[in-house]
Enzyme design. Structure first.
Site, PDB file in Angstrom:
ATOM      1  N   GLY A  30      -3.570  -3.671  -0.731  1.00 49.76           N
ATOM      2  CA  GLY A  30      -2.494  -3.455  -1.258  1.00 49.76           C
ATOM      3  C   GLY A  30      -1.867  -1.751  -0.937  1.00 49.76           C
ATOM      4  O   GLY A  30      -2.766  -0.962  -0.369  1.00 49.76           O
ATOM      5  N   CYS A  31      -0.589  -1.734  -1.134  1.00 50.81           N
ATOM      6  CA  CYS A  31      -0.278  -0.294  -0.760  1.00 50.81           C
ATOM      7  C   CYS A  31      -0.805   0.975  -1.591  1.00 50.81           C
ATOM      8  O   CYS A  31      -1.351   1.832  -1.403  1.00 50.81           O
ATOM      9  CB  CYS A  31       1.470  -0.348  -0.901  1.00 50.81           C
ATOM     10  SG  CYS A  31       2.146  -0.983  -2.449  1.00 50.81           S
TER      11      CYS A  31
END
Lengths: 340, 340, 340, 340
Positions: free
Chosen positions: B156-157
């Site tokens: 995930g970012c």
């Protein structure tokens, strides 16, 4: 996106070019674009100020800027001038004397009429002997002259956006010569430059919008000169965005013509062009061109007039990108190198 | 800049890869980056919906999207999955069966604990048999596994931004294990995706700012799993910008250590890395990384804690860029290809 | 919205007050709010510079600013000082001598420790004899002292946002005294003032975000003094919005306590308050308070800590609005007059 | 600032009015403005949907919205309709039958020609019997009719901005009747309404700009009807701001006239007006009018044309503010009540 900093692998050095005024928005854009150029290498990022010490960088991610080094011009094949008007012309003279090809991104060589220059810029022209040979570098309309040129006057951002749309139509006689042409232009803030001022303060731009220079903007004489008519009513506006110009141009078509006819003229004129494209059924918007060297043009009929929307990135096709097109041509390199 | 459309000269075709979900922000970012990749070619831009007709493009500047074509996976060497969670896992299964390398940009293979997955995502895992082999692709921390992998769970970012800063410090024992670690993270709106909603409406984002998912955001279990501790208090916020994540991380250093010590640990760990850089004397900001695959980390002492600021572009190093790093490794290509 | 200009019907004159530094963001906000005040009238909008000629207005919609007129203080009942620190203290001395009540919106009287002032502001205190009597004007926590005061040190915007949330919890012993408290604060650009600089340039703020002053911001000693502890780790950030502060505060609750307990303490403390409100089931955002004098507080549990989000408009409750609350009290007017 | 929520002291109830469609941008703006109205009280904030249960509010700071209650119209003296076109007309009929004064903020009663309505809005007019009596409520140009009216068609935001500038000039014969008039208009996003869509997504508006509806926007027939000519070429554009319209209008003056003459005509026509002001020596910008009911007009000569810049807040003078002016007149209240 404002700045791009790369950690690039070393590549073989290309032909050396220099940038004077490399810390401004346009200078940085040149650095960004030339960083990926297959045949040119930025050998010198110079301040527009002479001196002995390098100019400290804005952040630890950047290298310092070298002081202006006119002596060093002789080691370069091309020079890009990103200085204020007035300062550029003498540097152009020096660079030409050193054997460089020169693209001047200031306004110093755009106006052919020296009296007009003096009137608009409030000073006598600093290098009048060079004005005649300077080529107005609207690339798609000046290729033959560019190939033979030593000195290019890079067009202003607004004029580029307006002239790419208007010139073929005027040349084809598709516009009613008696009616006014309205060029209502909107630019992102980067067009106002990097110098802090009340006008460029975030609080004066964000969530705001305004017209400026109504009736007396310096790009108007440039548009009039190149369009060949003073009937173009040019009004610039300041958008709360960083990049891009959108010009909405209103023309009265010559008798019997409609938007589809004007579109056909433009489409034919720009057929095969890499950086100018005429849309078939929609209007372009800023995000279609931001960070690219493209200019897009759309047209529609509206109550007896034809509305033309022309967009480009003021820092690329409106400045650094077109400058590279022009330098490429002068140096005999593929025109689009470094711009895809 | 949201979209970049290029009119590129033809180049020799590279190894064929496909993108499922190519019209979303991450899918488009993959198209943008792969457009300049020297060894990979996007052979298929697919919708995440099966069907017979292509999906009409957003504008006349774009080509239509092909319907999802699972049969066609066998003509590809790699597949990037940019679909919602739940939808990705079965596609991963099909792509692996077709012999493709797979980077899944959804959350389907990030959590190793299947019960945790079910709890967080509200459904049984759609392909539990693949979870064990999926490599969590925080590239700089997983190279050996990536080189042997068939399936990568792209991080995930937010986790990427937090873990790049924390992992080396936790592994070195430089953080007081009894104290909480605060990860106060701020993301641009592109992280919320392209689907219109009350939350993504311009009127709800512009000139506004808010925390969301406090205490229950889905990226928290991912951070906890990879950090090896639940003492990380993660709170995301929504910035009125399009691109970028800035995470401000507060740690209590182990006894006797200060910011300079933690910086040294990180600098040593990331020495020679192309895409991660530890700053020496300043803090990074969003514009330092927007549109690039770089992650920058800065540190400072503050009243007994060490404050770590970690920035990256959520669409690049936080998604499409890291996905390309991972695909490159799986396919035996230079890890940074297409990302400079 | 930055400025509001009204064409108001004449109303009966209230008690006369003056504003020194009326052209800055805070000074203008005072003018905007006092324009609707039922009992006070702005008798003099002064520049912070003495002189003979009025300062030309920014636009033809505004009246010019009077030069600083210390002699004229005797015709006023109250003076608001919106000058830089250092300049305010001598003006406060003069205004008190003229019989005025004074709200100083600079930092000159916030720190009680003169050595600390000298250390933080780099100069000896310009009016040390007044420091003892100056009341730190966090209105909801200082009413008794305010009613008897002649001189108020108006709190900083960040400290107001942090202290309204923390003070009741610290006083109730609800926070673990050994753990750090993190105050991760984000402010709109108006907090940086109106002076043009590289930092306030649109191009440096728009589509960007950064931390600043990490470990050494001048509001930290103020927070520490009023919170009674140096364990508050305060880091400010610059948002690309004009108005508002959102502070995300991370506390370790005392043993056995959870967010609901801390919420109950705050709700009880602020029951009946007009300008402070504790939310029951959601987190506040900037747009909930912009242009109003309200402060909103929300709380949630998160992995062993309690996350508190506190929002206010930095120009209103964080500056001009709270200043009016304080002036109202000193002059015996209803505290909320002019602020609804 | 998008929303303002107040915690007001109770005030004596004024005459009861209702708002149908109170959760949209215009409905909320009415609530905000009427909150300070000395003689009117919002007795009912209604959804535009009938039903039995109240509509849940957007946040815990707001009260729920009542379902549409046509029966309850009889308890009101005035009704503001903020519904989509088509839905408003039948509600207007019902409200008139209940004895209410009605301001319709939709487009249902703006066009006098029923065939034109059908053509533009794609449906037969839902209440043709009321069209003749509906007064087009450009307040400064319709006072006599408004005082006697039961039903007002509140003008569109763009038309208000264009007509306030053009009508006096057309009536005075100051504009060359043979030449086109260009109205290049730019609006903030709130004009597009609150419904989430691809067009109103933050990612589609922020850092972008575009023309839309070129040649076929629904406000064009309204402008043409009220201007009395179809030679007005109207092109709207979408600004990345929340509030405000700036219209740049290009006219060819009648022989011998210049900007100063046109300015004099407008200044005379609007002398003494509270909400319309003609500037003497500068051009207005959005921030001069945001959140206020003011309209500002500036003029300049430009290469044979006169450029007129007209600004207003699309939610106030372009919608809710003008609606209150109109309701005030119909109810015999001071026209500016609630708007200062």
């Amino acid at each position: 996106m404002k700045h791009i900093h790369g950690q690039r692998a070393a590549r073989p050095a290309g032909r050396p070019v220099g940038i004077v005024g490399a810390s401004g928005y346009v200078g940085r854009e040149l650095v960004r674009l030339l960083d990926g150029h297959p045949a040119l290498t930025v050998a010198s990022r110079m301040s527009s100020r002479a001196g002995v010490a390098p100019e400290p960088p804005e952040s630890e991610l950047e290298a310092p800027l070298a002081p202006l080094d006119v002596e060093g011009f002789s080691r370069l094949q091309g020079v890009f001038l990103c200085t204020p008007h007035g300062a550029a012309a003498p540097l152009a003279r020096a660079a030409l004397a050193a054997g460089c090809k020169v693209v001047d991104l200031s306004a110093d060589f755009r106006l052919k009429d020296l009296q007009r220059y003096e009137q608009v810029y409030g000073q006598a022209h600093p290098a009048p002997e060079l004005c005649a040979e300077a080529v107005y570098g609207l690339t798609e309309h000046a290729r033959e002259a560019l190939d033979a040129a030593r000195l290019v006057a890079n067009p202003g951002c607004y004029p580029t956006s307006v002239l790419l749309a208007l010139k073929p139509l005027l040349e084809a006689g598709a516009i009613d010569a008696r009616a006014h042409i309205v060029a209502d232009c909107k630019s992102g803030l980067s067009g106002a430059g990097k110098t802090p001022s009340a006008k460029t303060h975030f609080g004066a731009v964000h969530e705001d919008f305004q017209a400026y220079g109504v009736g007396d903007h310096r790009h108007a004489p440039e548009i009039h000169q190149e369009a060949g008519t003073e009937r173009v009513v040019f009004v610039p506006h300041l958008l709360p965005v960083f990049r891009g110009i959108l010009s909405t141009i209103y023309v009265t078509p010559s008798a019997g013509l409609a938007a589809s006819d004007l579109r056909a003229i433009l489409a034919t004129r720009y057929e095969g062009e890499r950086f100018v494209r005429v849309l078939e059924r929609s209007m372009p918007k800023l995000s279609d061109v931001q960070l690219s060297n493209r200019s897009l043009i759309g047209l529609a009929d509206a109550w007896g007039q034809v509305v033309i929307v022309s967009v480009l990135d003021n820092l690329v096709k409106g400045a650094a990108g077109q400058a590279i097109q022009n330098m490429n041509r002068m140096l005999g390199i593929d025109e689009g190198a470094g711009l895809s």
